[in-house]
Motif scaffolding. Structure first.
Motif, PDB file in Angstrom:
ATOM      1  N   GLN A  56     -29.537  14.822 -75.973  1.00  0.00           N
ATOM      2  CA  GLN A  56     -28.365  15.267 -75.228  1.00  0.00           C
ATOM      3  C   GLN A  56     -27.171  14.396 -75.591  1.00  0.00           C
ATOM      4  O   GLN A  56     -27.295  13.182 -75.741  1.00  0.00           O
ATOM      5  CB  GLN A  56     -28.609  15.189 -73.720  1.00  0.00           C
ATOM      6  N   TRP A  72     -33.442  12.710 -74.402  1.00  0.00           N
ATOM      7  CA  TRP A  72     -33.533  13.177 -73.029  1.00  0.00           C
ATOM      8  C   TRP A  72     -34.980  13.510 -72.644  1.00  0.00           C
ATOM      9  O   TRP A  72     -35.431  13.225 -71.548  1.00  0.00           O
ATOM     10  CB  TRP A  72     -32.582  14.368 -72.889  1.00  0.00           C
ATOM     11  N   GLN A  73     -35.732  14.078 -73.577  1.00  0.00           N
ATOM     12  CA  GLN A  73     -37.093  14.504 -73.252  1.00  0.00           C
ATOM     13  C   GLN A  73     -37.889  14.693 -74.535  1.00  0.00           C
ATOM     14  O   GLN A  73     -37.339  15.078 -75.561  1.00  0.00           O
ATOM     15  CB  GLN A  73     -37.042  15.825 -72.471  1.00  0.00           C
TER      16      GLN A  73
END
Length: 321
Positions: free
Chosen positions: A218, A232-233
């Motif tokens: 992100q 972010w993930q």
């Protein structure tokens, strides 16, 4: 090539996407490209890059646009179409009678040169003034269809080092550095996709080198307007139940990211001979069809309300040479 994915009566008939019905027949020597589709319209570019054609398959509306003279010559062209409606009551998808915009990009194929953009408005019937931005060394042309995130369009450039951004609010064009390269990231075609991240921010989904994970990056802008990316993930592919299983100790399956469905926040994956859509928030996959891994897949979602609501959802696929 067009593939409806819902059952009748909720699917768009394939005949709506028969280009011969729109007097576009590649068998007669009129090769075409599909830069993208959005809000119920397709943007078609002739192989000679002399004109653009905007088609609304639901209504049959068609408009021919002459490519601006400054965009002809030794350059790479890309573009996007989108609805121009800005009223709060408007819901994108039923945009058949709404005005639209076309953004056309011109990128040099001979070293670092400025990138240019023109915007066409169906309301005025004219192209905007030329918009430009400098490009860094080793900047390459775009490599995937543009993604509309917020009020800006983003294109991932070939090599995945840079992202080209067109901001409608500021009528500006800019080059953004992509997330840093890490050892487990695979920089190849079909391994990256621009997506919408948390709170409407722009994000990037990246397949790992062994295709066992998807990294979700992100971009954030701090108070000094400095762009930064953060991881972010990380999604483990074997945790997405409904996809073909990854077998430990064996060679990773052939996986490509084929596209992005903006309205449903889903990425399109090629895996094990099939095309799947994975809804990113819920991590719910759905197999769409058995297809070869063509270069780009475009999502086409639209609905039409004559006397009662009829919802149409489908996905188009095109192999762009």
């Amino acid at each position: 090539m067009f593939k409806p994915v819902l059952d009748p009566p909720d699917c768009v008939p394939p005949q709506r996407f028969d280009m011969r019905l729109h007097d576009i027949d590649s068998s007669r020597g009129m090769g075409v490209q599909l830069p993208g589709c959005r809000h119920g319209r397709l943007l078609i570019m002739s192989s000679r890059r002399e004109e653009l054609i905007v088609i609304a398959p639901i209504t049959g509306e068609k408009l021919h646009l002459t490519v601006p003279s400054k965009f002809k010559g030794d350059c790479y062209l890309d573009g996007a179409v989108l609805c121009a409606a800005t009223d709060h009551d408007h819901v994108h998808g039923s945009c058949h009678l709404s005005p639209f915009k076309v953004v056309l990009l011109s990128l040099s194929i001979r070293g670092p040169q400025p990138a240019f953009a023109h915007v066409y408005s169906s309301e005025t019937g004219v192209w905007s003034d030329l918009i430009s931005t400098p490009t860094p060394p080793k900047f390459c042309h775009t490599n995937s269809p543009g993604s509309l995130i917020g009020n800006a369009l983003y294109w991932l450039c070939r090599g995945a080092d840079y992202i080209l951004k067109f901001d409608f609010d500021g009528r500006s064009l800019a080059v953004i550095r992509a997330p840093p390269i890490t050892n487990d990231v695979c920089y190849r075609n079909g391994s990256h996709q621009i997506i919408q991240a948390v709170d409407g921010a722009v994000g990037l989904a990246i397949l790992s080198h062994n295709s066992h994970t998807i990294q979700m990056w992100q971009k954030e802008v701090n108070s000094q307007s400095v762009n930064k990316w953060f991881l972010w993930q990380t999604i483990e592919m074997h945790n997405i139940h409904g996809l073909p299983a990854q077998i430990e100790g064996q060679k990773a399956r052939l996986i490509f990211i084929l596209g992005y469905a903006e309205d449903t926040d889903g990425i399109l994956l090629y895996m094990d001979g099939g095309v799947y859509m994975v809804q990113l928030k819920l991590m719910q996959p759905r197999k769409l069809c058995e297809k070869p891994p063509n270069n780009h897949y475009h999502s086409f979602e639209s609905f039409y309300m004559p006397d009662s609501l009829l919802s149409f959802h489908a996905y188009t696929s095109t192999h762009i040479h």
